[in-house]
Design a protein around this motif. Sequence first.
Motif, PDB file in Angstrom:
ATOM      1  N   GLN A 139     -23.062 -12.490  27.275  1.00  0.00           N
ATOM      2  CA  GLN A 139     -24.309 -12.747  26.583  1.00  0.00           C
ATOM      3  C   GLN A 139     -24.443 -14.252  26.339  1.00  0.00           C
ATOM      4  O   GLN A 139     -23.534 -15.020  26.651  1.00  0.00           O
ATOM      5  CB  GLN A 139     -24.342 -11.975  25.263  1.00  0.00           C
ATOM      6  CG  GLN A 139     -24.164 -10.467  25.427  1.00  0.00           C
ATOM      7  CD  GLN A 139     -25.226  -9.831  26.313  1.00  0.00           C
ATOM      8  OE1 GLN A 139     -26.420 -10.003  26.082  1.00  0.00           O
ATOM      9  NE2 GLN A 139     -24.790  -9.106  27.346  1.00  0.00           N
ATOM     10  N   LEU A 161     -19.449 -12.018  23.729  1.00  0.00           N
ATOM     11  CA  LEU A 161     -19.051 -11.081  22.678  1.00  0.00           C
ATOM     12  C   LEU A 161     -17.546 -11.181  22.442  1.00  0.00           C
ATOM     13  O   LEU A 161     -16.773 -10.328  22.871  1.00  0.00           O
ATOM     14  CB  LEU A 161     -19.448  -9.657  23.073  1.00  0.00           C
ATOM     15  CG  LEU A 161     -20.939  -9.415  23.338  1.00  0.00           C
ATOM     16  CD1 LEU A 161     -21.196  -7.955  23.651  1.00  0.00           C
ATOM     17  CD2 LEU A 161     -21.800  -9.882  22.179  1.00  0.00           C
ATOM     18  N   THR A 178     -16.025 -10.544  15.889  1.00  0.00           N
ATOM     19  CA  THR A 178     -16.452  -9.314  15.223  1.00  0.00           C
ATOM     20  C   THR A 178     -17.926  -9.337  14.840  1.00  0.00           C
ATOM     21  O   THR A 178     -18.609  -8.310  14.934  1.00  0.00           O
ATOM     22  CB  THR A 178     -15.602  -9.070  13.972  1.00  0.00           C
ATOM     23  OG1 THR A 178     -15.680 -10.225  13.115  1.00  0.00           O
ATOM     24  CG2 THR A 178     -14.142  -8.831  14.340  1.00  0.00           C
ATOM     25  N   GLY A 179     -18.429 -10.483  14.409  1.00  0.00           N
ATOM     26  CA  GLY A 179     -19.829 -10.553  14.019  1.00  0.00           C
ATOM     27  C   GLY A 179     -20.763 -10.240  15.166  1.00  0.00           C
ATOM     28  O   GLY A 179     -21.752  -9.513  15.003  1.00  0.00           O
ATOM     29  N   LEU A 180     -20.460 -10.767  16.330  1.00  0.00           N
ATOM     30  CA  LEU A 180     -21.290 -10.515  17.505  1.00  0.00           C
ATOM     31  C   LEU A 180     -21.193  -9.057  17.940  1.00  0.00           C
ATOM     32  O   LEU A 180     -22.182  -8.465  18.400  1.00  0.00           O
ATOM     33  CB  LEU A 180     -20.872 -11.443  18.640  1.00  0.00           C
ATOM     34  CG  LEU A 180     -21.166 -12.934  18.401  1.00  0.00           C
ATOM     35  CD1 LEU A 180     -20.476 -13.781  19.469  1.00  0.00           C
ATOM     36  CD2 LEU A 180     -22.657 -13.205  18.385  1.00  0.00           C
ATOM     37  N   ARG A 240     -20.608  -6.444  15.919  1.00  0.00           N
ATOM     38  CA  ARG A 240     -21.404  -5.663  14.963  1.00  0.00           C
ATOM     39  C   ARG A 240     -22.897  -5.810  15.238  1.00  0.00           C
ATOM     40  O   ARG A 240     -23.654  -4.832  15.176  1.00  0.00           O
ATOM     41  CB  ARG A 240     -21.089  -6.104  13.527  1.00  0.00           C
ATOM     42  CG  ARG A 240     -19.694  -5.725  13.042  1.00  0.00           C
ATOM     43  CD  ARG A 240     -19.575  -5.901  11.542  1.00  0.00           C
ATOM     44  NE  ARG A 240     -18.201  -5.697  11.109  1.00  0.00           N
ATOM     45  CZ  ARG A 240     -17.323  -6.668  10.884  1.00  0.00           C
ATOM     46  NH1 ARG A 240     -17.688  -7.939  11.075  1.00  0.00           N
ATOM     47  NH2 ARG A 240     -16.102  -6.392  10.481  1.00  0.00           N
ATOM     48  N   GLN A 241     -23.314  -7.010  15.539  1.00  0.00           N
ATOM     49  CA  GLN A 241     -24.727  -7.241  15.843  1.00  0.00           C
ATOM     50  C   GLN A 241     -25.144  -6.460  17.082  1.00  0.00           C
ATOM     51  O   GLN A 241     -26.228  -5.868  17.124  1.00  0.00           O
ATOM     52  CB  GLN A 241     -24.965  -8.730  16.040  1.00  0.00           C
ATOM     53  CG  GLN A 241     -26.417  -9.087  16.315  1.00  0.00           C
ATOM     54  CD  GLN A 241     -26.605 -10.590  16.492  1.00  0.00           C
ATOM     55  OE1 GLN A 241     -25.698 -11.377  16.234  1.00  0.00           O
ATOM     56  NE2 GLN A 241     -27.780 -10.995  16.941  1.00  0.00           N
ATOM     57  N   ALA A 242     -24.287  -6.435  18.091  1.00  0.00           N
ATOM     58  CA  ALA A 242     -24.619  -5.730  19.330  1.00  0.00           C
ATOM     59  C   ALA A 242     -24.727  -4.227  19.110  1.00  0.00           C
ATOM     60  O   ALA A 242     -25.592  -3.569  19.705  1.00  0.00           O
ATOM     61  CB  ALA A 242     -23.566  -6.036  20.396  1.00  0.00           C
ATOM     62  N   THR A 243     -23.880  -3.662  18.263  1.00  0.00           N
ATOM     63  CA  THR A 243     -23.936  -2.213  18.037  1.00  0.00           C
ATOM     64  C   THR A 243     -25.252  -1.795  17.393  1.00  0.00           C
ATOM     65  O   THR A 243     -25.682  -0.657  17.542  1.00  0.00           O
ATOM     66  CB  THR A 243     -22.773  -1.743  17.140  1.00  0.00           C
ATOM     67  OG1 THR A 243     -22.851  -2.395  15.873  1.00  0.00           O
ATOM     68  CG2 THR A 243     -21.428  -2.025  17.781  1.00  0.00           C
ATOM     69  N   ARG A 244     -25.899  -2.719  16.694  1.00  0.00           N
ATOM     70  CA  ARG A 244     -27.171  -2.400  16.040  1.00  0.00           C
ATOM     71  C   ARG A 244     -28.378  -2.684  16.933  1.00  0.00           C
ATOM     72  O   ARG A 244     -29.514  -2.376  16.556  1.00  0.00           O
ATOM     73  CB  ARG A 244     -27.306  -3.209  14.746  1.00  0.00           C
ATOM     74  CG  ARG A 244     -26.250  -2.894  13.695  1.00  0.00           C
ATOM     75  CD  ARG A 244     -26.606  -3.537  12.361  1.00  0.00           C
ATOM     76  NE  ARG A 244     -26.527  -4.996  12.415  1.00  0.00           N
ATOM     77  CZ  ARG A 244     -25.469  -5.717  12.062  1.00  0.00           C
ATOM     78  NH1 ARG A 244     -24.369  -5.091  11.652  1.00  0.00           N
ATOM     79  NH2 ARG A 244     -25.484  -7.035  12.125  1.00  0.00           N
ATOM     80  N   ALA A 245     -28.152  -3.253  18.111  1.00  0.00           N
ATOM     81  CA  ALA A 245     -29.253  -3.764  18.932  1.00  0.00           C
ATOM     82  C   ALA A 245     -30.219  -2.683  19.400  1.00  0.00           C
ATOM     83  O   ALA A 245     -31.408  -2.949  19.576  1.00  0.00           O
ATOM     84  CB  ALA A 245     -28.695  -4.516  20.137  1.00  0.00           C
ATOM     85  N   LYS A 287     -30.760   0.457  17.903  1.00  0.00           N
ATOM     86  CA  LYS A 287     -31.208   1.433  16.917  1.00  0.00           C
ATOM     87  C   LYS A 287     -32.685   1.227  16.586  1.00  0.00           C
ATOM     88  O   LYS A 287     -33.142   0.091  16.478  1.00  0.00           O
ATOM     89  CB  LYS A 287     -30.364   1.310  15.646  1.00  0.00           C
ATOM     90  CG  LYS A 287     -28.897   1.705  15.863  1.00  0.00           C
ATOM     91  CD  LYS A 287     -28.091   1.566  14.582  1.00  0.00           C
ATOM     92  CE  LYS A 287     -26.643   1.979  14.818  1.00  0.00           C
ATOM     93  NZ  LYS A 287     -25.824   1.854  13.593  1.00  0.00           N
TER      94      LYS A 287
END
Length: 442
Positions: free
Chosen positions: A119, A123, A126-128, A130-135, A137
């Motif tokens: 990206q 990636l 950890t912050g990136l 977590r952000q990706a897992t929410r992308a 939803k």
Amino acid sequence: MDLNIPTDKEGMDLNIPTDKEGMDLNIPTTKEGMGMTLRAIVNGKLADPAADALRDGVILIEGDRIVAAGQVDVPGDAERIDARGLVVAPGLVDLGVFATDKPAFHFGGITRAALMPDQRAPLDDTGLIRQATRAGKPDFWVHPIAAATRGLQGAEMAEMGLMQAAGAKAVGTGRQWIADSGVMLRVLAYANGLGLTLIAHAEDGGLTARAVATSGETATRLGLPHAPACAEAMAIARDLMLVRETGAAIHFRLVTTRAGFDLIRAAKAEGLRVTCGITPAYLFLNDQAATDFRTFARLSPPLRHEADRLASIAAVADGTVDIITSGHDPRGPEDKRLPFADAAPGMAGAETLLALSLNLVREGHVSINRLMTLLCANPAKILGVDAGSFAPGSAADLILVDPDAPWIVDSSRMAASAGNTPFDKVPVQGRARRVMKGGTFL
């Protein structure tokens, strides 16, 4: 089910539909009126990855999970959804996309996507992750693939354990091959200890660093920088030796050559934990697609010779290939309207993944159930998610497919964020008519 390709274009919709017009299946598209938690999809043909052939049956859903599938008695209080004339399949699990793309995923029937670490900001923390897992939803699931090394530079190992805790479902080398064998050994050993599969790029970077095509007649005629196809087998051979040393699980995201498939077959026969994937581009196109410097055919790895294309189809048919993925990588004009050697590699593949893969069924290489294993069950297994099947307790991520629906790929009208497809103006058949995520139709 008539899975034959029509011999003429009479009655064919020449445009890719970008919405669901004209398909009244009496399926609620919102949560309004969904007081009942029990739902039953009836009258469809079930493409169960665990079965040998299509069969009549029912999918019973409670909340966001599948309760039962097959010859099931439908409770009287269940909401019935009529799928007559359609194939019911698990939602596609696309292992290795480079961008999340809601319209393209919905059109293609993709309910889960494993996002590559390549990206704008790799990636690798950890912050990136977590952000990706929410992308995605609430529209689809995103499962990040953590970078194996910091910045994907192939030098310093990234914090895999912390990224796994943050939601990473696998670890990957990205578009690059890790040239340092010591680093690769440590990456495999550490991933193995965490129970993560390493998703690897299979090209020896010493050979392919500046190449944009496969060595051969086409590359020579066009004057393109090229590398021999053996670069793939060389990378696979090295990595398999390290897998043998560590006992780790490795997935080669794209294998595209006969020599590469021979190595994968031998490794599987030996009992090594190895799997491999491919995209439809390598199954249905060869290096001649780059003639006239068509940058939409600029891919990584590059398209191969016809003999390797035929070997790819044989590898799907005999079970050597475990996964078919879209390789979805939408690229705009700024990346593609350039000289071939300067253009960025990649194709928009999400919308065409299902339709092109169904050609394998029509040509008799695999059954539709086996195809769903390649598109759904196997990628879900590698990611360790309860999806991609009709097993009780599996996520109620489903698609209703019309396998004979004809359309023509049109790069100018694709739902994706960019239409860089090498299959522009190609007639295809098959599309997802409805997509369910977590028990709710989108």
